[in-house]
Design a protein around this motif. Structure first.
Motif, PDB file in Angstrom:
ATOM      1  N   GLN A   1       0.611  -1.086   0.002  1.00 36.01           N
ATOM      2  CA  GLN A   1      -0.068   0.100   0.196  1.00 36.01           C
ATOM      3  C   GLN A   1       0.958   0.974  -0.083  1.00 36.01           C
ATOM      4  OE1 GLN A   1      -2.551  -0.280   3.436  1.00 36.01           O
ATOM      5  NE2 GLN A   1      -3.767  -1.716   2.479  1.00 36.01           N
ATOM      6  N   TRP A   2       0.343   2.222  -0.704  1.00 34.77           N
ATOM      7  CA  TRP A   2       1.439   3.236  -0.850  1.00 34.77           C
ATOM      8  C   TRP A   2       2.006   4.018   0.508  1.00 34.77           C
ATOM      9  CZ3 TRP A   2       0.718   8.603   0.335  1.00 34.77           C
ATOM     10  CH2 TRP A   2       1.937   9.486   0.065  1.00 34.77           C
ATOM     11  N   TYR A   3       1.024   4.109   1.476  1.00 31.79           N
ATOM     12  CA  TYR A   3       1.195   4.754   2.531  1.00 31.79           C
ATOM     13  C   TYR A   3       0.533   4.293   3.736  1.00 31.79           C
ATOM     14  CZ  TYR A   3       2.987   8.440   5.767  1.00 31.79           C
ATOM     15  OH  TYR A   3       3.354   9.062   6.966  1.00 31.79           O
ATOM     16  N   ASP A   4       0.705   3.165   4.473  1.00 28.84           N
ATOM     17  CA  ASP A   4       0.270   2.519   5.433  1.00 28.84           C
ATOM     18  C   ASP A   4       0.830   2.786   6.540  1.00 28.84           C
ATOM     19  OD1 ASP A   4      -1.590   1.413   7.006  1.00 28.84           O
ATOM     20  OD2 ASP A   4      -1.030  -0.437   6.415  1.00 28.84           O
ATOM     21  N   ARG A   5       0.352   3.698   7.449  1.00 22.96           N
ATOM     22  CA  ARG A   5       1.113   4.195   8.695  1.00 22.96           C
ATOM     23  C   ARG A   5       0.839   3.248  10.109  1.00 22.96           C
ATOM     24  NH1 ARG A   5      -0.465   9.845  10.262  1.00 22.96           N
ATOM     25  NH2 ARG A   5      -2.429   8.839  10.297  1.00 22.96           N
ATOM     26  N   GLU A   6      -0.138   2.233   9.957  1.00 18.16           N
ATOM     27  CA  GLU A   6      -0.363   1.312  10.974  1.00 18.16           C
ATOM     28  C   GLU A   6       0.524   0.309  11.547  1.00 18.16           C
ATOM     29  OE1 GLU A   6      -4.242  -0.335  11.482  1.00 18.16           O
ATOM     30  OE2 GLU A   6      -5.038   0.746   9.565  1.00 18.16           O
ATOM     31  N   MET A   7       0.752   0.532  12.716  1.00 20.57           N
ATOM     32  CA  MET A   7       2.004  -0.252  13.265  1.00 20.57           C
ATOM     33  C   MET A   7       1.421  -1.612  14.129  1.00 20.57           C
ATOM     34  SD  MET A   7       4.952   2.058  14.627  1.00 20.57           S
ATOM     35  CE  MET A   7       6.091   0.864  15.098  1.00 20.57           C
TER      36      MET A   7
ATOM     37  N   THR B   1      13.177  20.011  -7.557  1.00 28.47           N
ATOM     38  CA  THR B   1      13.680  18.866  -7.406  1.00 28.47           C
ATOM     39  C   THR B   1      13.804  18.410  -6.151  1.00 28.47           C
ATOM     40  OG1 THR B   1      15.173  19.672  -9.244  1.00 28.47           O
ATOM     41  CG2 THR B   1      15.994  17.421  -8.032  1.00 28.47           C
ATOM     42  N   LEU B   2      14.007  19.046  -5.038  1.00 31.94           N
ATOM     43  CA  LEU B   2      14.112  18.678  -3.578  1.00 31.94           C
ATOM     44  C   LEU B   2      12.812  18.444  -3.312  1.00 31.94           C
ATOM     45  CD1 LEU B   2      16.532  21.415  -2.279  1.00 31.94           C
ATOM     46  CD2 LEU B   2      16.897  18.998  -2.380  1.00 31.94           C
ATOM     47  N   LEU B   3      11.792  19.053  -3.687  1.00 32.79           N
ATOM     48  CA  LEU B   3      10.530  18.581  -3.134  1.00 32.79           C
ATOM     49  C   LEU B   3       9.979  17.241  -3.712  1.00 32.79           C
ATOM     50  CD1 LEU B   3       8.482  21.896  -3.028  1.00 32.79           C
ATOM     51  CD2 LEU B   3       9.099  20.597  -1.145  1.00 32.79           C
ATOM     52  N   GLY B   4      10.268  16.917  -4.990  1.00 29.99           N
ATOM     53  CA  GLY B   4      10.103  15.759  -5.630  1.00 29.99           C
ATOM     54  C   GLY B   4      11.030  14.720  -5.040  1.00 29.99           C
ATOM     55  N   VAL B   5      12.035  14.671  -4.730  1.00 27.38           N
ATOM     56  CA  VAL B   5      12.862  13.637  -4.137  1.00 27.38           C
ATOM     57  C   VAL B   5      12.615  13.317  -2.840  1.00 27.38           C
ATOM     58  CG1 VAL B   5      15.024  13.034  -3.516  1.00 27.38           C
ATOM     59  CG2 VAL B   5      14.777  14.247  -5.692  1.00 27.38           C
TER      60      VAL B   5
ATOM     61  N   PRO C   1       7.788   7.789   2.250  1.00 26.81           N
ATOM     62  CA  PRO C   1       7.388   6.643   2.976  1.00 26.81           C
ATOM     63  C   PRO C   1       8.441   5.912   3.736  1.00 26.81           C
ATOM     64  CG  PRO C   1       6.239   6.937   0.950  1.00 26.81           C
ATOM     65  CD  PRO C   1       7.243   7.888   0.970  1.00 26.81           C
ATOM     66  N   LEU C   2       9.731   5.898   3.049  1.00 31.07           N
ATOM     67  CA  LEU C   2      10.857   5.240   3.358  1.00 31.07           C
ATOM     68  C   LEU C   2      11.383   6.107   4.689  1.00 31.07           C
ATOM     69  CD1 LEU C   2      12.834   4.416   0.245  1.00 31.07           C
ATOM     70  CD2 LEU C   2      12.243   2.741   1.672  1.00 31.07           C
TER      71      LEU C   2
ATOM     72  N   SER D   1      12.592   6.086   9.964  1.00 26.44           N
ATOM     73  CA  SER D   1      13.111   6.976  11.044  1.00 26.44           C
ATOM     74  C   SER D   1      12.362   6.394  12.314  1.00 26.44           C
ATOM     75  CB  SER D   1      12.508   8.292  10.918  1.00 26.44           C
ATOM     76  OG  SER D   1      11.288   8.181  10.503  1.00 26.44           O
ATOM     77  N   ARG D   2      11.140   5.655  12.184  1.00 27.60           N
ATOM     78  CA  ARG D   2      10.734   5.311  13.558  1.00 27.60           C
ATOM     79  C   ARG D   2      11.488   3.989  14.015  1.00 27.60           C
ATOM     80  NH1 ARG D   2       4.552   4.964  14.639  1.00 27.60           N
ATOM     81  NH2 ARG D   2       4.129   7.188  14.287  1.00 27.60           N
ATOM     82  N   ALA D   3      11.896   3.017  12.865  1.00 28.70           N
ATOM     83  CA  ALA D   3      12.632   1.958  13.464  1.00 28.70           C
ATOM     84  C   ALA D   3      14.065   2.297  14.159  1.00 28.70           C
ATOM     85  CB  ALA D   3      12.870   1.200  12.157  1.00 28.70           C
ATOM     86  N   ILE D   4      14.808   3.161  13.355  1.00 30.38           N
ATOM     87  CA  ILE D   4      15.972   3.658  13.969  1.00 30.38           C
ATOM     88  C   ILE D   4      15.871   4.324  15.390  1.00 30.38           C
ATOM     89  CG2 ILE D   4      17.563   5.667  13.693  1.00 30.38           C
ATOM     90  CD1 ILE D   4      17.546   4.846  10.833  1.00 30.38           C
ATOM     91  N   PHE D   5      14.604   5.255  15.559  1.00 23.70           N
ATOM     92  CA  PHE D   5      14.322   5.957  16.889  1.00 23.70           C
ATOM     93  C   PHE D   5      14.055   4.759  17.853  1.00 23.70           C
ATOM     94  CE2 PHE D   5      11.846   8.115  19.730  1.00 23.70           C
ATOM     95  CZ  PHE D   5      12.729   9.361  20.361  1.00 23.70           C
TER      96      PHE D   5
END
Length: 106
Positions: free
Chosen positions: A9-15, A70-74, A80-81, A86-90
């Motif tokens: 799914q493009w952006y699933d935030r559920e953990m 370019t920056l906004l696009g990248v 999503p990555l 960032s959650r996993a690292i934190f």
């Protein structure tokens, strides 16, 4: 850690509430992941410097709007990555998770 894979799914935030293997809680306390926004910010800054460096050095200093688009696009593409990592690292840095070898083969 998350209920779906990144590209299912493009952006699933559920953990998930806990790890299926070791029963480690993925939310040690309420509001724990507010600190993950600082890790995400560090990712964004790194991306900005890398993309800005490439644009500045290889394309002869383009106009400001080229940088911004370019920056906004990248950053928009890798958002999503950045969210998931960032959650996993934190969680691994500040969540008190320690490696236990008895779960290594599962």
């Amino acid at each position: 850690m998350f209920k779906t894979k990144l590209f299912e799914q493009w952006y699933d935030r559920e953990m998930l509430p806990t790890c299926a293997v070791c029963q480690q809680s993925f939310e040690p306390e309420p509001g724990f992941y507010y600190g993950a926004m600082f890790v995400s910010y560090a990712f964004s800054v790194a991306i900005t410097f890398v993309v800005g460096f490439v644009l500045f050095n290889f394309f002869n200093d383009p106009e400001l709007w080229v940088y911004m688009i370019t920056l906004l696009g990248v950053v928009g593409l890798v958002w999503p990555l950045m969210y998931r990592y960032s959650r996993a690292i934190f969680l691994h840095i500040f969540g008190g998770i320690r490696f236990d070898s008895k779960y290594a083969k599962e």
